[in-house]
Design a protein around this motif. Structure first.
Motif, PDB file in Angstrom:
ATOM      1  N   VAL A   1     -89.238 -19.729 -65.926  1.00  0.00           N
ATOM      2  CA  VAL A   1     -90.558 -19.965 -66.513  1.00  0.00           C
ATOM      3  C   VAL A   1     -91.554 -18.924 -66.041  1.00  0.00           C
ATOM      4  N   LEU A   2     -91.611 -18.710 -64.737  1.00  0.00           N
ATOM      5  CA  LEU A   2     -92.519 -17.700 -64.193  1.00  0.00           C
ATOM      6  C   LEU A   2     -92.148 -16.313 -64.705  1.00  0.00           C
ATOM      7  N   GLY A   3     -90.842 -16.085 -64.885  1.00  0.00           N
ATOM      8  CA  GLY A   3     -90.385 -14.800 -65.408  1.00  0.00           C
ATOM      9  C   GLY A   3     -90.912 -14.516 -66.800  1.00  0.00           C
ATOM     10  N   VAL A   4     -91.040 -15.558 -67.611  1.00  0.00           N
ATOM     11  CA  VAL A   4     -91.594 -15.398 -68.960  1.00  0.00           C
ATOM     12  C   VAL A   4     -93.052 -14.949 -68.886  1.00  0.00           C
ATOM     13  N   PHE A   5     -93.824 -15.596 -68.010  1.00  0.00           N
ATOM     14  CA  PHE A   5     -95.230 -15.237 -67.854  1.00  0.00           C
ATOM     15  C   PHE A   5     -95.373 -13.802 -67.336  1.00  0.00           C
ATOM     16  N   LEU A   6     -94.526 -13.427 -66.384  1.00  0.00           N
ATOM     17  CA  LEU A   6     -94.584 -12.077 -65.822  1.00  0.00           C
ATOM     18  C   LEU A   6     -94.186 -11.028 -66.857  1.00  0.00           C
ATOM     19  N   ALA A   7     -93.141 -11.334 -67.630  1.00  0.00           N
ATOM     20  CA  ALA A   7     -92.683 -10.392 -68.658  1.00  0.00           C
ATOM     21  C   ALA A   7     -93.768 -10.171 -69.703  1.00  0.00           C
ATOM     22  N   ALA A   8     -94.478 -11.237 -70.063  1.00  0.00           N
ATOM     23  CA  ALA A   8     -95.555 -11.111 -71.043  1.00  0.00           C
ATOM     24  C   ALA A   8     -96.702 -10.262 -70.508  1.00  0.00           C
ATOM     25  N   ILE A   9     -96.952 -10.364 -69.203  1.00  0.00           N
ATOM     26  CA  ILE A   9     -97.985  -9.515 -68.592  1.00  0.00           C
ATOM     27  C   ILE A   9     -97.580  -8.051 -68.674  1.00  0.00           C
ATOM     28  N   ILE A  10     -96.310  -7.772 -68.385  1.00  0.00           N
ATOM     29  CA  ILE A  10     -95.806  -6.399 -68.485  1.00  0.00           C
ATOM     30  C   ILE A  10     -95.925  -5.905 -69.923  1.00  0.00           C
TER      31      ILE A  10
END
Length: 291
Positions: free
Chosen positions: A206-215
């Protein structure tokens, strides 16, 4: 020091192998841009309420400046917000050239492009439907009078040398990004281990999705290069990659902030909305779709 030299050599060798595929891909993209780009933009401007359908479907066609054109048309009051977002969400930026150069299976590429197109169409239609019920309307002072933007002056300069020169310049620019990102990833993998990195990302999906979207929100082709490479090396899941690539609209956001500069607050709302849409679909794909 030895590890760095080995990583440097491996990254250089891996990058050099991609150059012919990248050049041929960008040559085709430049051809499409020069021969169909204006026609596509003109058709987009005439689609009205069906704009999100057209924008989502044609956004997957590899045209370098389509997201920028969509941003300019929206700033001029020609297309709806949903249409522009459909283009932003469906466009693949550097994903497609990298997939082709890495010789990813055609069926796999078409599947991912299809998912992006469907998400773009559905999201665009929903946004337009909701906005018709709210007070958020296009500003009356928007006019289709200044669609030529500084961010695409380079493309105009490239046109003077023909599509071969433009494709070569684009290839060289992306090769630099690929080399740097591949080098960093290689060093990380050698130092930490691919299984550990992949395990870390899988442990925080879940956190990875948020981080990927930031990138993905970074208005630079290096962002889509990094996301695609992380996915191809197994260090990022399908849902995480898609979240980042859905919001990665190339220079579209930059062009929006330039051409729609009289409505900064509106631009900020659009940016947040784009991020939220990308995260929503990324979480959905992370939960139900195996990449």
């Amino acid at each position: 020091m030895t590890m760095f030299i080995d990583a440097l050599a491996d990254s250089l060798a891996d990058t050099i192998k991609l150059i012919p595929f990248l050049f041929l891909t960008y040559l085709v993209m430049e051809y499409l841009e020069h021969h169909t780009g204006q026609k596509t933009t003109n058709m987009l401007a005439k689609m009205g309420k069906a704009g999100p359908i057209f924008g989502g479907l044609f956004g997957i066609v590899p045209q370098c400046g389509f997201s920028a054109s969509a941003a300019s048309l929206y700033s001029g009051g020609v297309i709806t917000l949903g249409t522009m977002l459909a283009v932003f969400l469906s466009t693949s930026d550097e994903m497609l050239p990298i997939f082709i150069s890495e010789q990813v299976a055609p069926a796999r590429i078409l599947y991912i492009l299809g998912v992006k197109a469907v998400i773009g169409v559905v999201s665009g239609l929903i946004v337009d439907a909701l906005l018709r019920r709210t007070r958020w309307k296009d500003k009356g002072d928007k006019r289709i009078h200044d669609l030529c933007v500084e961010e695409h002056a380079d493309y105009e300069d490239e046109e003077k040398g023909g599509i071969f020169k433009a494709a070569l310049i684009h290839t060289l620019n992306i090769v630099i990004f690929i080399f740097v990102i591949t080098l960093v990833l290689t060093i990380l993998v050698d130092a930490i281990g691919q299984k550990r990195i992949a395990g870390f990302m899988n442990a925080i999906p879940v956190l990875g999705v948020f981080l990927a979207a930031i990138i993905g929100m970074i208005p630079n082709c290096g962002a889509s290069v990094a996301l695609t490479q992380l996915y191809l090396t197994g260090m990022m899941s399908f849902g995480q990659m898609m979240a980042g690539l859905l919001v990665g609209a190339g220079v579209g956001l930059l062009v929006l902030f330039r051409t729609n500069h009289h409505h900064i607050h509106e631009n900020i709302k659009i940016t947040i909305l784009l991020y939220c849409i990308g995260v929503f679909w990324g979480l959905l794909l992370e939960a139900f779709v195996r990449g």
